[in-house]
Scaffold this motif. Structure first.
Motif, PDB file in Angstrom:
ATOM      1  N   ALA A 125      88.137 -16.271  60.663  1.00 31.38           N
ATOM      2  CA  ALA A 125      86.741 -16.326  61.322  1.00 31.38           C
ATOM      3  C   ALA A 125      86.022 -17.693  62.252  1.00 31.38           C
ATOM      4  CB  ALA A 125      86.176 -16.994  59.302  1.00 31.38           C
ATOM      5  N   GLN A 126      87.152 -18.417  62.212  1.00 30.01           N
ATOM      6  CA  GLN A 126      86.807 -19.727  63.155  1.00 30.01           C
ATOM      7  C   GLN A 126      87.427 -19.045  64.053  1.00 30.01           C
ATOM      8  OE1 GLN A 126      85.278 -22.086  61.524  1.00 30.01           O
ATOM      9  NE2 GLN A 126      86.417 -23.035  62.385  1.00 30.01           N
ATOM     10  N   TRP A 127      88.042 -18.351  64.671  1.00 32.19           N
ATOM     11  CA  TRP A 127      87.803 -17.529  66.116  1.00 32.19           C
ATOM     12  C   TRP A 127      86.482 -17.020  66.197  1.00 32.19           C
ATOM     13  CZ3 TRP A 127      91.323 -19.003  69.407  1.00 32.19           C
ATOM     14  CH2 TRP A 127      93.078 -19.231  69.336  1.00 32.19           C
ATOM     15  N   ALA A 128      86.159 -16.641  65.291  1.00 29.99           N
ATOM     16  CA  ALA A 128      85.306 -15.695  66.026  1.00 29.99           C
ATOM     17  C   ALA A 128      84.188 -17.000  66.188  1.00 29.99           C
ATOM     18  CB  ALA A 128      84.724 -14.669  64.858  1.00 29.99           C
ATOM     19  N   SER A 129      83.423 -17.738  65.443  1.00 35.76           N
ATOM     20  CA  SER A 129      82.628 -18.417  65.189  1.00 35.76           C
ATOM     21  C   SER A 129      83.134 -19.201  66.479  1.00 35.76           C
ATOM     22  CB  SER A 129      82.570 -19.670  64.520  1.00 35.76           C
ATOM     23  OG  SER A 129      81.911 -20.771  64.344  1.00 35.76           O
ATOM     24  N   ILE A 130      83.256 -19.780  66.769  1.00 38.61           N
ATOM     25  CA  ILE A 130      83.705 -20.853  68.469  1.00 38.61           C
ATOM     26  C   ILE A 130      84.228 -20.090  69.456  1.00 38.61           C
ATOM     27  CG2 ILE A 130      85.602 -22.288  69.587  1.00 38.61           C
ATOM     28  CD1 ILE A 130      86.648 -23.177  66.905  1.00 38.61           C
TER      29      ILE A 130
ATOM     30  N   ALA B 247      93.584 -18.667  78.202  1.00 37.95           N
ATOM     31  CA  ALA B 247      94.307 -19.024  79.818  1.00 37.95           C
ATOM     32  C   ALA B 247      95.227 -17.567  79.826  1.00 37.95           C
ATOM     33  CB  ALA B 247      95.308 -20.459  79.770  1.00 37.95           C
ATOM     34  N   GLN B 248      95.361 -17.529  80.628  1.00 42.10           N
ATOM     35  CA  GLN B 248      95.795 -15.718  80.560  1.00 42.10           C
ATOM     36  C   GLN B 248      97.412 -16.204  80.361  1.00 42.10           C
ATOM     37  OE1 GLN B 248      96.306 -14.895  85.369  1.00 42.10           O
ATOM     38  NE2 GLN B 248      97.335 -12.804  84.951  1.00 42.10           N
ATOM     39  N   GLY B 249      97.620 -14.705  79.978  1.00 35.85           N
ATOM     40  CA  GLY B 249      99.135 -14.739  78.232  1.00 35.85           C
ATOM     41  C   GLY B 249      99.444 -15.992  77.371  1.00 35.85           C
ATOM     42  N   GLU B 250      98.222 -17.008  77.308  1.00 36.49           N
ATOM     43  CA  GLU B 250      97.883 -17.915  76.239  1.00 36.49           C
ATOM     44  C   GLU B 250      97.989 -16.470  74.982  1.00 36.49           C
ATOM     45  OE1 GLU B 250      95.670 -21.964  74.414  1.00 36.49           O
ATOM     46  OE2 GLU B 250      95.010 -20.328  76.491  1.00 36.49           O
ATOM     47  N   PRO B 251      98.771 -16.926  73.722  1.00 35.67           N
ATOM     48  CA  PRO B 251      98.796 -16.743  73.118  1.00 35.67           C
ATOM     49  C   PRO B 251      97.647 -17.325  71.841  1.00 35.67           C
ATOM     50  CG  PRO B 251     101.052 -17.502  72.436  1.00 35.67           C
ATOM     51  CD  PRO B 251      99.767 -17.991  74.163  1.00 35.67           C
ATOM     52  N   GLY B 252      97.012 -16.650  70.886  1.00 36.34           N
ATOM     53  CA  GLY B 252      96.386 -16.860  69.934  1.00 36.34           C
ATOM     54  C   GLY B 252      96.203 -15.897  68.566  1.00 36.34           C
ATOM     55  N   ILE B 253      96.540 -17.111  67.252  1.00 33.56           N
ATOM     56  CA  ILE B 253      97.119 -16.157  66.649  1.00 33.56           C
ATOM     57  C   ILE B 253      95.880 -17.184  64.673  1.00 33.56           C
ATOM     58  CG2 ILE B 253      99.048 -16.436  64.278  1.00 33.56           C
ATOM     59  CD1 ILE B 253     100.491 -18.014  66.362  1.00 33.56           C
ATOM     60  N   GLU B 254      95.844 -15.260  64.883  1.00 34.88           N
ATOM     61  CA  GLU B 254      94.365 -15.982  63.244  1.00 34.88           C
ATOM     62  C   GLU B 254      95.774 -16.323  62.221  1.00 34.88           C
ATOM     63  OE1 GLU B 254      91.543 -12.150  64.532  1.00 34.88           O
ATOM     64  OE2 GLU B 254      92.979 -11.955  62.269  1.00 34.88           O
TER      65      GLU B 254
ATOM     66  N   ASN C 117      85.890 -12.755  70.883  1.00 35.83           N
ATOM     67  CA  ASN C 117      85.348 -11.958  70.210  1.00 35.83           C
ATOM     68  C   ASN C 117      85.972 -10.197  70.784  1.00 35.83           C
ATOM     69  OD1 ASN C 117      85.001 -13.416  68.155  1.00 35.83           O
ATOM     70  ND2 ASN C 117      82.991 -13.596  69.224  1.00 35.83           N
ATOM     71  N   LEU C 118      86.030 -10.037  72.835  1.00 33.67           N
ATOM     72  CA  LEU C 118      85.998  -9.459  73.634  1.00 33.67           C
ATOM     73  C   LEU C 118      87.268  -8.540  73.870  1.00 33.67           C
ATOM     74  CD1 LEU C 118      83.101  -9.901  75.766  1.00 33.67           C
ATOM     75  CD2 LEU C 118      83.084  -7.644  73.702  1.00 33.67           C
ATOM     76  N   LEU C 119      88.668  -9.608  72.876  1.00 30.86           N
ATOM     77  CA  LEU C 119      89.911  -9.065  72.993  1.00 30.86           C
ATOM     78  C   LEU C 119      90.113  -8.229  72.443  1.00 30.86           C
ATOM     79  CD1 LEU C 119      91.194 -13.041  74.329  1.00 30.86           C
ATOM     80  CD2 LEU C 119      91.095 -10.662  75.925  1.00 30.86           C
ATOM     81  N   SER C 120      91.438  -7.772  72.627  1.00 31.18           N
ATOM     82  CA  SER C 120      92.064  -6.623  71.818  1.00 31.18           C
ATOM     83  C   SER C 120      93.228  -7.212  71.156  1.00 31.18           C
ATOM     84  CB  SER C 120      92.885  -5.009  72.273  1.00 31.18           C
ATOM     85  OG  SER C 120      91.781  -4.309  72.940  1.00 31.18           O
ATOM     86  N   TYR C 121      93.369  -7.061  69.990  1.00 32.38           N
ATOM     87  CA  TYR C 121      94.858  -7.269  68.774  1.00 32.38           C
ATOM     88  C   TYR C 121      95.891  -6.921  70.235  1.00 32.38           C
ATOM     89  CZ  TYR C 121      91.972  -9.314  65.522  1.00 32.38           C
ATOM     90  OH  TYR C 121      90.538 -10.168  64.644  1.00 32.38           O
ATOM     91  N   ALA C 122      96.973  -7.834  69.846  1.00 34.36           N
ATOM     92  CA  ALA C 122      98.651  -7.239  69.885  1.00 34.36           C
ATOM     93  C   ALA C 122      98.415  -5.961  69.320  1.00 34.36           C
ATOM     94  CB  ALA C 122      99.332  -8.730  70.676  1.00 34.36           C
ATOM     95  N   SER C 123      99.568  -4.782  69.713  1.00 34.45           N
ATOM     96  CA  SER C 123      99.700  -4.403  69.085  1.00 34.45           C
ATOM     97  C   SER C 123     101.920  -3.995  69.754  1.00 34.45           C
ATOM     98  CB  SER C 123      99.251  -3.194  69.460  1.00 34.45           C
ATOM     99  OG  SER C 123      99.471  -3.097  70.803  1.00 34.45           O
ATOM    100  N   LYS C 124     102.337  -3.377  68.316  1.00 29.92           N
ATOM    101  CA  LYS C 124     103.674  -3.530  68.978  1.00 29.92           C
ATOM    102  C   LYS C 124     103.762  -1.898  69.890  1.00 29.92           C
ATOM    103  CE  LYS C 124     105.267  -3.888  64.562  1.00 29.92           C
ATOM    104  NZ  LYS C 124     105.892  -3.312  63.107  1.00 29.92           N
ATOM    105  N   GLY C 125     102.949  -1.506  70.186  1.00 29.26           N
ATOM    106  CA  GLY C 125     103.431  -0.773  71.771  1.00 29.26           C
ATOM    107  C   GLY C 125     104.912   0.784  70.427  1.00 29.26           C
ATOM    108  N   ASP C 126     104.637   1.816  72.138  1.00 34.82           N
ATOM    109  CA  ASP C 126     105.058   3.034  71.283  1.00 34.82           C
ATOM    110  C   ASP C 126     106.887   2.731  70.939  1.00 34.82           C
ATOM    111  OD1 ASP C 126     102.932   4.136  71.304  1.00 34.82           O
ATOM    112  OD2 ASP C 126     103.079   4.983  73.750  1.00 34.82           O
TER     113      ASP C 126
END
Length: 70
Positions: A13-18, A23-30, A46-55
């Motif tokens: 909720a805080q990420w979405a609100s703020i 920065a490029q390559g900077e991680p953000g964790i919920e 809000n427009l970034l995709s969540y990271a995924s594990k991949g194939d």
């Protein structure tokens, strides 16, 4: 001198609100979901995709059974 690396973290909720731009390559964790996003330096949270594990990779050939009596 000890160095410390801190990752940006907050609730979903805080990420979405703020809605920051990471920065490029900077991680953000919920903190409440465990999901992560990585910044590209221009796209708001809000427009970034969540990271995924991949194939999953290809399955290797089966091994040879070992006869312990030999």
């Amino acid at each position: 001198m000890a160095n410390r690396i801190q990752l940006r973290r907050d609730t979903a909720a805080q990420w979405a609100s703020i809605n920051p731009v990471l920065a490029q390559g900077e991680p953000g964790i919920e903190t409440n979901t465990g999901k992560q996003k990585f910044g590209d330096g221009v796209t708001a949270w809000n427009l970034l995709s969540y990271a995924s594990k991949g194939d999953t990779g290809a399955q290797g050939a089966p091994g040879v059974a070992h006869d312990a009596s030999v």
